[in-house]
Design a protein around this motif. Structure first.
Motif, PDB file in Angstrom:
ATOM      1  N   ASN B 310     104.842  -3.779 -47.675  1.00 58.10           N
ATOM      2  CA  ASN B 310     104.425  -5.117 -47.242  1.00 58.10           C
ATOM      3  C   ASN B 310     103.080  -5.531 -47.808  1.00 58.10           C
ATOM      4  O   ASN B 310     102.489  -6.503 -47.370  1.00 58.10           O
ATOM      5  CB  ASN B 310     104.353  -5.172 -45.711  1.00 58.10           C
ATOM      6  N   ALA B 311     102.574  -4.780 -48.723  1.00 60.01           N
ATOM      7  CA  ALA B 311     101.261  -5.085 -49.272  1.00 60.01           C
ATOM      8  C   ALA B 311     101.272  -6.460 -49.923  1.00 60.01           C
ATOM      9  O   ALA B 311     102.304  -6.925 -50.415  1.00 60.01           O
ATOM     10  CB  ALA B 311     100.869  -4.026 -50.296  1.00 60.01           C
ATOM     11  N   VAL B 316      98.898  -5.495 -54.765  1.00 62.26           N
ATOM     12  CA  VAL B 316      99.800  -4.841 -55.716  1.00 62.26           C
ATOM     13  C   VAL B 316      99.298  -5.075 -57.141  1.00 62.26           C
ATOM     14  O   VAL B 316      99.175  -4.144 -57.937  1.00 62.26           O
ATOM     15  CB  VAL B 316     101.244  -5.371 -55.581  1.00 62.26           C
ATOM     16  N   ALA B 317      98.960  -6.346 -57.421  1.00 57.26           N
ATOM     17  CA  ALA B 317      98.504  -6.713 -58.772  1.00 57.26           C
ATOM     18  C   ALA B 317      97.303  -5.874 -59.179  1.00 57.26           C
ATOM     19  O   ALA B 317      97.227  -5.384 -60.300  1.00 57.26           O
ATOM     20  CB  ALA B 317      98.156  -8.198 -58.813  1.00 57.26           C
ATOM     21  N   ARG B 329     102.945   2.913 -68.394  1.00 63.05           N
ATOM     22  CA  ARG B 329     104.099   2.034 -68.189  1.00 63.05           C
ATOM     23  C   ARG B 329     104.387   2.084 -66.697  1.00 63.05           C
ATOM     24  O   ARG B 329     104.627   3.155 -66.136  1.00 63.05           O
ATOM     25  CB  ARG B 329     105.303   2.535 -68.968  1.00 63.05           C
ATOM     26  N   VAL B 330     104.351   0.937 -66.049  1.00 60.40           N
ATOM     27  CA  VAL B 330     104.437   0.891 -64.598  1.00 60.40           C
ATOM     28  C   VAL B 330     105.686   0.183 -64.108  1.00 60.40           C
ATOM     29  O   VAL B 330     106.073  -0.860 -64.634  1.00 60.40           O
ATOM     30  CB  VAL B 330     103.197   0.148 -64.040  1.00 60.40           C
ATOM     31  N   TYR B 331     106.317   0.771 -63.085  1.00 59.54           N
ATOM     32  CA  TYR B 331     107.467   0.107 -62.457  1.00 59.54           C
ATOM     33  C   TYR B 331     107.074  -0.177 -61.012  1.00 59.54           C
ATOM     34  O   TYR B 331     106.484   0.661 -60.353  1.00 59.54           O
ATOM     35  CB  TYR B 331     108.690   1.021 -62.507  1.00 59.54           C
ATOM     36  N   THR B 332     107.414  -1.371 -60.511  1.00 59.87           N
ATOM     37  CA  THR B 332     107.067  -1.681 -59.121  1.00 59.87           C
ATOM     38  C   THR B 332     108.328  -1.918 -58.311  1.00 59.87           C
ATOM     39  O   THR B 332     109.311  -2.468 -58.803  1.00 59.87           O
ATOM     40  CB  THR B 332     106.208  -2.954 -59.039  1.00 59.87           C
ATOM     41  N   LEU B 348     101.632   2.071 -51.727  1.00 58.35           N
ATOM     42  CA  LEU B 348     100.583   1.211 -51.171  1.00 58.35           C
ATOM     43  C   LEU B 348     100.927   0.935 -49.710  1.00 58.35           C
ATOM     44  O   LEU B 348     102.016   0.482 -49.396  1.00 58.35           O
ATOM     45  CB  LEU B 348     100.502  -0.113 -51.937  1.00 58.35           C
ATOM     46  N   SER B 349      99.986   1.232 -48.794  1.00 63.33           N
ATOM     47  CA  SER B 349     100.282   0.981 -47.378  1.00 63.33           C
ATOM     48  C   SER B 349      99.738  -0.372 -46.963  1.00 63.33           C
ATOM     49  O   SER B 349      98.894  -0.938 -47.630  1.00 63.33           O
ATOM     50  CB  SER B 349      99.661   2.078 -46.514  1.00 63.33           C
TER      51      SER B 349
END
Lengths: 204, 354
Positions: B310-311, B316-317, B329-332, B348-349
């Motif tokens: 829920n961040a 997140v950015a 290389r990032v996956y979200t 991320l909490s």
């Protein structure tokens, strides 16, 4: 390690015997099992047993480095491979055959039953004869016997089947025998090994 | 530049284009849709496959380009000197009726080719094979040498066509049956393949003075390649020939271990230039990405996986940008489904929203 594609059946047994003689024996292949890939006792050669008409596909696509296939299959499918040796076994002819006494009606297309549609088309195209192709996969002689076709284009070995059914060869289109084929890339990268196998087979 | 993040095949394409540009080849972009006319007149150039056609709004028969070289040559001004490189998709329909889109990346060296020009193009082919980064071999042949000996045998057209087929397939046993004793020299020649100096020696012995110009060309090319340190994986193969209606002279093919088909195809095509009335000489080659496909499995896995629950978007950015700046290389994803592979997992909490 060189990967060999052998045709299933009588020809494959004969060919394996040749490979065994030139020094690539494989105990596993003679055993009664369900294996599909076999390795020679010294691990230098692997064998796969494949439907005869599929051998060239495995070799062209590099799943096998070399293979043994009949020239008849090669004439039909024109695989993109090197044909490096005529093994001189499995000799036969691709021929046109028909019922004894058959007279062609040249005013209409000739009905040709065959397992080799490309070969038949090329041959009749070359002599300017219009044909109607009936593609069959086995017991081709039945086609003219049942009146389904006028002639057949098929391989003929002893000619016994034809004779026993009151049929005979009218024209020989090409001769066929077992050929050793090689994948072009594998050959260009490992020509010594492959040429060695060819040389030993030829010397038999 | 973040070049290493790109897929392997893209890296190869861009390295090849960069190489070509460095040597003075200009990027040429061809039209996708062309009139069918020029291809109809030269259909056998495309070989076994057929051209994908469609009818334009005006009722004209058009083609999706099946080949880059033919299109480039067709659009040339006669007698011009050009060095071009390209990276384009071409479209064909194969023997079974399947539509194919093939990527071709290559060069054309057009007009007034001298020894250096020939050497330059072939050396670029060697360097391109090196870029692939795998074990390879470049086989080189010369069509004029084979033609000189073939002409001595005097075959009817049908038999000549068969002879060429047998030569390409290395079926010397079939060739023997066709040409008999008259063709002994020819058979000896097309059986020569291997290390270039030995091969040239053997060939010179049997041809003597018959194909002088061609042999000189070949010697000059191979010597120059050797001096530049580019000949170690180059083999001569006198059985290597192509379609005489379009090609002549030097012809070459690149093969990579484990890939069954040639990945690089090249050669001189003066005959095509003359056929289309554009001038007298040209030489080029192209990488066939279809043939190379076996090398490029989809690279799975990421460097980092950020699970953000829920961040807030800004939170997140901030994390993602930080990782990207590190070259990762990032996956979200909002939640973890266990399917995505990554070297590190970051969760991320909600608390981090403050």
């Amino acid at each position: 390690m060189i990967r060999v594609a052998l045709p299933k059946g009588r020809m494959g047994d004969k060919v394996y015997a040749m490979f065994e003689k030139i020094g690539y024996p494989c105990r596993e292949i003679k055993e009664d099992n369900r294996k599909l890939v076999f390795y020679s006792d010294d691990g230098k050669v692997s064998y796969i047993l494949v439907k005869p008409s599929d051998v060239a596909i495995y070799v062209e696509r590099g799943a096998a480095d070399v293979g043994v296939v009949g020239k008849d299959v090669m004439l039909e499918t024109s695989p993109d491979v090197y044909e490096i040796l005529d093994l001189g076994i499995g000799k036969c002819n691709i021929a046109v055959a028909s019922k004894n006494g058959f007279v062609e009606d040249e005013t209409r297309p000739l009905k040709v039953a065959t397992k080799y549609p490309s070969v038949a088309k090329r041959y009749y195209g070359g002599i300017g004869r219009q044909i109607d192709i009936i593609e069959l996969h086995g017991s081709i002689e039945l086609a003219p016997l049942t009146g389904m076709s006028d002639v057949i284009v098929d391989i003929v070995e002893t000619g016994t089947t034809l004779r026993e059914n009151d049929m005979s060869v009218t024209t020989v289109i090409a001769s066929s025998s077992a050929r050793l084929i090689a994948n072009k890339s594998a050959y260009n990268l490992d020509s010594n090994e492959i040429k060695e196998i060819a040389r030993k087979l030829e010397a038999l | 530049m973040d070049y290493m993040v790109l897929d392997k095949d893209d890296r190869l394409r861009f390295s090849a284009l960069a190489l070509f540009k460095k040597y003075g080849y200009d990027r040429y972009r061809t039209a996708k849709f062309e009139s069918y006319e020029v291809y109809r007149r030269n259909k056998d150039y495309i070989g076994d496959e057929s051209i994908v056609t469609f009818t334009s709004a005006e009722g004209k028969l058009m083609a999706l380009r099946p080949d880059v070289t033919l299109g480039i040559v067709n659009n040339l001004t006669e007698g011009v000197r050009k060095k071009l490189c390209y990276d384009e998709n071409v479209f064909r329909r194969d023997k079974r009726g399947e539509y194919r889109e093939i990527r071709q990346t290559g060069v054309e060296n057009i007009g007034a080719l001298d020894a250096y020009a020939e050497y330059e193009t072939v050396s670029l082919a060697v360097m391109t094979m090196e870029l692939i980064g795998e074990e390879y071999v470049l086989t080189v042949g010369h069509m004029d040498v084979v033609e000189a000996l073939l002409n001595e045998v005097e075959l009817c057209e049908a038999d000549r066509a068969k002879a060429l087929e047998y030569i390409v397939a290395k079926a010397t046993h079939e060739l023997k049956k066709l040409v008999g004793e008259k063709g002994e020299t020819l058979i000896e020649l097309v059986s020569i393949e291997g290390e270039w100096q030995t091969a040239l020696e053997k060939a010179k012995k049997i041809i003597g003075k018959k194909a002088d110009k061609a042999m000189t060309e070949l010697t000059s090319l191979m010597t120059a390649l050797e001096k530049s340190g580019l000949a170690s994986r180059v083999k001569l193969d006198f059985s290597l020939i192509s379609d005489y209606r379009y090609y002549n002279g030097i012809v070459f093919r690149g093969f990579v271990r484990t890939l069954p088909y040639a990945v690089l195809l090249g050669g001189r095509y003066d005959n095509m230039m003359k056929r289309l009335g554009k001038g007298d000489s040209a030489l080029g080659f192209a990488l066939d990405f279809d043939a190379l496909a076996g090398l490029y499995e989809k690279e799975t896995g990421y460097d980092a996986l950020v699970i953000y629950g829920n961040a807030s978007a800004e939170t997140v950015a901030k994390k993602v940008d930080e990782l990207v700046k590190q070259g990762k290389r990032v996956y979200t994803a909002q939640s973890y489904d266990g399917k995505i592979k990554a070297n590190e997992k970051i969760i991320l909490s909600e608390a981090q929203n403050d």
